[in-house]
Enzyme design. Sequence first.
Site, PDB file in Angstrom:
ATOM      1  N   TYR A  15     -47.615  36.263  75.875  1.00  0.00           N
ATOM      2  CA  TYR A  15     -48.650  37.293  75.731  1.00  0.00           C
ATOM      3  C   TYR A  15     -48.139  38.306  74.715  1.00  0.00           C
ATOM      4  CZ  TYR A  15     -51.974  40.897  77.357  1.00  0.00           C
ATOM      5  OH  TYR A  15     -52.965  41.840  77.446  1.00  0.00           O
ATOM      6  N   TYR A 169     -55.002  38.095  88.354  1.00  0.00           N
ATOM      7  CA  TYR A 169     -53.675  38.632  88.029  1.00  0.00           C
ATOM      8  C   TYR A 169     -53.585  40.118  88.381  1.00  0.00           C
ATOM      9  CZ  TYR A 169     -49.627  40.246  85.472  1.00  0.00           C
ATOM     10  OH  TYR A 169     -48.427  40.837  85.169  1.00  0.00           O
ATOM     11  N   HIS A 170     -54.533  40.899  87.859  1.00  0.00           N
ATOM     12  CA  HIS A 170     -54.463  42.337  88.072  1.00  0.00           C
ATOM     13  C   HIS A 170     -54.811  42.732  89.505  1.00  0.00           C
ATOM     14  CE1 HIS A 170     -54.730  42.324  83.603  1.00  0.00           C
ATOM     15  NE2 HIS A 170     -53.788  43.219  83.782  1.00  0.00           N
ATOM     16  N   LYS A 528     -55.717  61.022  84.483  1.00  0.00           N
ATOM     17  CA  LYS A 528     -55.264  59.936  83.620  1.00  0.00           C
ATOM     18  C   LYS A 528     -55.843  60.141  82.219  1.00  0.00           C
ATOM     19  CE  LYS A 528     -54.522  55.733  84.503  1.00  0.00           C
ATOM     20  NZ  LYS A 528     -53.090  55.847  84.128  1.00  0.00           N
ATOM     21  N   ASP A 532     -55.598  54.370  79.063  1.00  0.00           N
ATOM     22  CA  ASP A 532     -54.848  53.530  79.997  1.00  0.00           C
ATOM     23  C   ASP A 532     -55.610  53.379  81.309  1.00  0.00           C
ATOM     24  OD1 ASP A 532     -52.829  52.236  81.497  1.00  0.00           O
ATOM     25  OD2 ASP A 532     -52.036  54.177  82.143  1.00  0.00           O
ATOM     26  N   HIS A 534     -54.497  51.393  83.876  1.00  0.00           N
ATOM     27  CA  HIS A 534     -53.620  51.040  84.997  1.00  0.00           C
ATOM     28  C   HIS A 534     -53.558  52.233  85.945  1.00  0.00           C
ATOM     29  CE1 HIS A 534     -51.936  47.834  82.297  1.00  0.00           C
ATOM     30  NE2 HIS A 534     -52.019  47.192  83.444  1.00  0.00           N
TER      31      HIS A 534
END
Length: 655
Positions: A15, A169-170, A528, A532, A534
């Site tokens: 990746y 995945y996340h 935040k 981003d 996350h």
Amino acid sequence: MTQKPKEQPWLFRTYAGHSTARASNALYRTNLSKGQTGLSVAFDLPTQTGYDSDHELSRGEVGKVGVPVAHLGDMRTLFDQIPLEQMNTSMTINATAPWLLALYIAVAEEQGADISALQGTVQNDIIKEYLSRGTYICPPKPSLRMITDVAAYTQKHLPKWNPMNVCSYHLQEAGATPEQELAFALATACAVLDDLKGKVPAEDFPNMVGRISFFVNAGIRFVTEMCKMRAFVDLWDEICETRYGVTDPKYRRFRYGVQVNSLGLTEQQPENNVYRILIEMLAVTLSKKARARAVQLPAWNEALGLPRPWDQQWSLRMQQILAYETDLLEYDDLFDGNPAVDRKVAELKDGARQELATIDAMGGAVAAIEYMKGRLVESNSERLAKIETKETTVVGVNRWTEAAPSPLTAGDGAIMVADADAERDQIERLQQWRTTRDEAKVKAALESLRQACATGQNVMPASIAAAKAGATTGEWGAVVRAAFGEYRAPTGVSRNPSNRTEGLEPIRDAVAQVSTKLGKPLKFLVGKPGLDGHSNGAEQIAARARDCGMDIHYEGIRLTPAEIVAAAAEQKAHVVGLSILSGSHIPLISETMDRMRAAGLGDIPVVVGGIIPEEDATRLRAMGVAAVYTPKDFELNRIMMDIVGLVDRQSVAAE
């Protein structure tokens, strides 16, 4: 006795993408020359969220977590001297998937490729963006419509292309249990197929079911993870047959790629991550029945910053050794008939079916977004609490923390530093691009896209025309925003405290004492800034602060420094916590601190969390940041006491 022929190995991917299209192209060609067999493109956050590199929200984010692609020229450069007709390219792109696929098709046509021969995947899974990654643009329903537009277009024009890569995945990185990961991913696939049914001929639908692929996470509990993959295989086969009436077994095959768990990589004793990565890879390769079709491995030092080409090479060699030096690919499935494995698979399937039934009863994945988000935040809180109390052992983090210094991290160059001039260079080239194109053609193409959005036509033909005309990522994104509106996903952080109060009494007492001094509850604003998405760390800090008795204000992701400072003033915050994991902390925190002082809020303590090298932490503290936390600071209760102490000192100083 003749030996059985070896199975072909999975696709080897890394990746990758950073700085500029030119730098990323050089990296891709180097990796291919070292034996990588597929490309996996990481795009930067402005590209993922539909902004140009010179947009206000893009500041500090350009080229940080991936490559910036703002127009056809960038895509052309990205794949220079890489024949797309011969490639298998995975593009990790979601909200802007129609646009990036349009640019890819346009470049392939310029190369003279047979478009129908193109092979690869766009992730194109917007549901998990609302739950865990945050690179969404529009509300769920129009987002789902664009996902299935892409799928319907590929059915007609790109028969070898996977139009959607359901990404669990996340979900695991956001705290999902194996049962939740199974259920939430399968519910997402069902939502897409239910919508796609009306867009393709009935005779082509089974083939489209067969073209849905998955992208999963493999954690450190590798027996459970291997059983999870076997459960995925069984459940998908069951859903395809019973829910969608797919009779051909080849269209019911569970096809997936994997990146093993980056969340579990530790900043402490990072050399141990090599073993973690290898063990996690075994979960998705050992069982032939549930073996990944493509594997990409993180580098051992990704908890510290950007990996170097050598670090990526080391991860690639790990795959090659397993595939070519061992005898793994010479055997049938090693686990068929194993009673322990069968029991665990059955248990996971039962738990996943219960979750799926709950989601179905709510009306499916789109209707259940808020429910799923809340479940993830709670599960992640439980996971972190077990690490804090040492119920879960993490070597080098909460046990066996004493260690000799690692020579791998010694000296300069242990991690790659992003090119400081990359953002300026990208913006200059973008502005130059705008001056050389035919504005009338761009305007007409964007108008066609606007009409397609408004009338329900498939957005792909108009997107491809806009790509060829020279439109930019931000212009495509602006049309989509105007047509469908923007969206702010649920944070998953309930206003009501959880039942987890063990060990919190001293902190709750301290919060109560300081609140008494202040004359009102201690107000903690969590923000935040930037692009981003996350949000796991911010959510866990907000949830723990809430459970400790603080009055929290957390609006979620994607805020400008100006919006955060305005909220701090309006909410009369006593402390501000900022979370950034994309590497853009220096410019964004610098602007926030300047705005705090200009607004007369310079005396409010600001704490910062993220993947922040010590050199940068020193710079942040020099700007006036009161405390800096990185992934090694896993004890949330200690952070809570630090915050109470900062506010207490400030209240005393104010007196």
